[in-house]
Design a protein around this motif. Structure first.
Motif, PDB file in Angstrom:
ATOM      1  N   LEU A   3      47.470  45.068  36.176  1.00 50.88           N
ATOM      2  CA  LEU A   3      46.374  45.899  35.709  1.00 50.88           C
ATOM      3  C   LEU A   3      45.490  46.327  36.877  1.00 50.88           C
ATOM      4  O   LEU A   3      45.032  47.460  36.939  1.00 50.88           O
ATOM      5  N   THR A   4      45.268  45.429  37.812  1.00 50.66           N
ATOM      6  CA  THR A   4      44.451  45.745  38.980  1.00 50.66           C
ATOM      7  C   THR A   4      45.104  46.846  39.815  1.00 50.66           C
ATOM      8  O   THR A   4      44.432  47.762  40.272  1.00 50.66           O
ATOM      9  N   ASP A   5      46.414  46.769  40.002  1.00 45.42           N
ATOM     10  CA  ASP A   5      47.120  47.787  40.777  1.00 45.42           C
ATOM     11  C   ASP A   5      47.090  49.140  40.084  1.00 45.42           C
ATOM     12  O   ASP A   5      47.118  50.172  40.746  1.00 45.42           O
ATOM     13  N   ILE A   8      43.960  51.414  40.998  1.00 46.24           N
ATOM     14  CA  ILE A   8      43.807  51.976  42.342  1.00 46.24           C
ATOM     15  C   ILE A   8      43.906  53.508  42.344  1.00 46.24           C
ATOM     16  O   ILE A   8      43.035  54.173  42.915  1.00 46.24           O
ATOM     17  N   PRO A   9      44.920  54.107  41.709  1.00 41.29           N
ATOM     18  CA  PRO A   9      44.966  55.584  41.697  1.00 41.29           C
ATOM     19  C   PRO A   9      43.778  56.219  40.976  1.00 41.29           C
ATOM     20  O   PRO A   9      43.278  57.264  41.394  1.00 41.29           O
ATOM     21  N   LEU A  10      43.317  55.584  39.907  1.00 37.38           N
ATOM     22  CA  LEU A  10      42.173  56.116  39.179  1.00 37.38           C
ATOM     23  C   LEU A  10      40.914  56.081  40.031  1.00 37.38           C
ATOM     24  O   LEU A  10      40.163  57.068  40.095  1.00 37.38           O
ATOM     25  N   VAL A  11      40.690  54.970  40.703  1.00 34.52           N
ATOM     26  CA  VAL A  11      39.515  54.843  41.567  1.00 34.52           C
ATOM     27  C   VAL A  11      39.592  55.851  42.722  1.00 34.52           C
ATOM     28  O   VAL A  11      38.597  56.502  43.051  1.00 34.52           O
ATOM     29  N   LEU A  12      40.771  56.011  43.301  1.00 40.36           N
ATOM     30  CA  LEU A  12      40.943  56.987  44.380  1.00 40.36           C
ATOM     31  C   LEU A  12      40.677  58.406  43.888  1.00 40.36           C
ATOM     32  O   LEU A  12      39.991  59.188  44.551  1.00 40.36           O
ATOM     33  N   THR A  13      41.185  58.736  42.711  1.00 43.21           N
ATOM     34  CA  THR A  13      40.968  60.064  42.142  1.00 43.21           C
ATOM     35  C   THR A  13      39.486  60.322  41.889  1.00 43.21           C
ATOM     36  O   THR A  13      38.963  61.397  42.216  1.00 43.21           O
TER      37      THR A  13
END
Length: 127
Positions: A3-5, A8-13
């Motif tokens: 779930l943590t991994d 990462i794309p959402l936070v980067l976006t």
């Protein structure tokens, strides 16, 4: 762990979109205000250049950004030599690309609002 991994794309976006939006709010509104208030030589040409990303295909725009910002491009080579900065395939490069792609949308809207406001104020002062 999975779930943590996935976050990462959402936070980067959200990071790229948020910074690009903030940059465009400041730069787009400032440039639109300048265009609404001032007349200068080359204004229409500069207007065309600033709105060009809106009509260019995204792949062409991306290619030109790679050419300019790449290690052997004029801007990329300068940044690498002088400051040891590499923008290709970094979140900072994504912010630049997102800002360039979305700038015309902010600029055109803010310019129309600035022109309307300028005409409204001019009309009120005449009345």
């Amino acid at each position: 762990m999975m779930l943590t991994d996935a976050w990462i794309p959402l936070v980067l976006t959200l990071k790229v979109a948020g910074i690009a939006t903030a940059l465009n709010m400041v730069l787009g509104v400032a440039v639109a205000y300048l265009f609404a208030r001032k007349n200068f030589l080359g204004k229409e040409f500069l207007d065309a250049m600033l709105t060009l990303p809106m009509v260019m295909p995204p792949t062409v725009l991306g290619y030109y950004l790679l050419v300019l910002l790449g290690r052997e491009g004029p801007i990329g080579a300068f940044l690498k030599e002088q400051f040891d900065i590499n923008l290709i395939f970094t979140w900072q490069g994504a912010v630049i690309a997102a800002s360039i792609v979305s700038f015309p949308l902010v600029f055109k809207g803010a310019r129309a609002a600035s022109v309307s406001y300028t005409h409204l104020r001019a009309h009120e002062t005449k009345a």
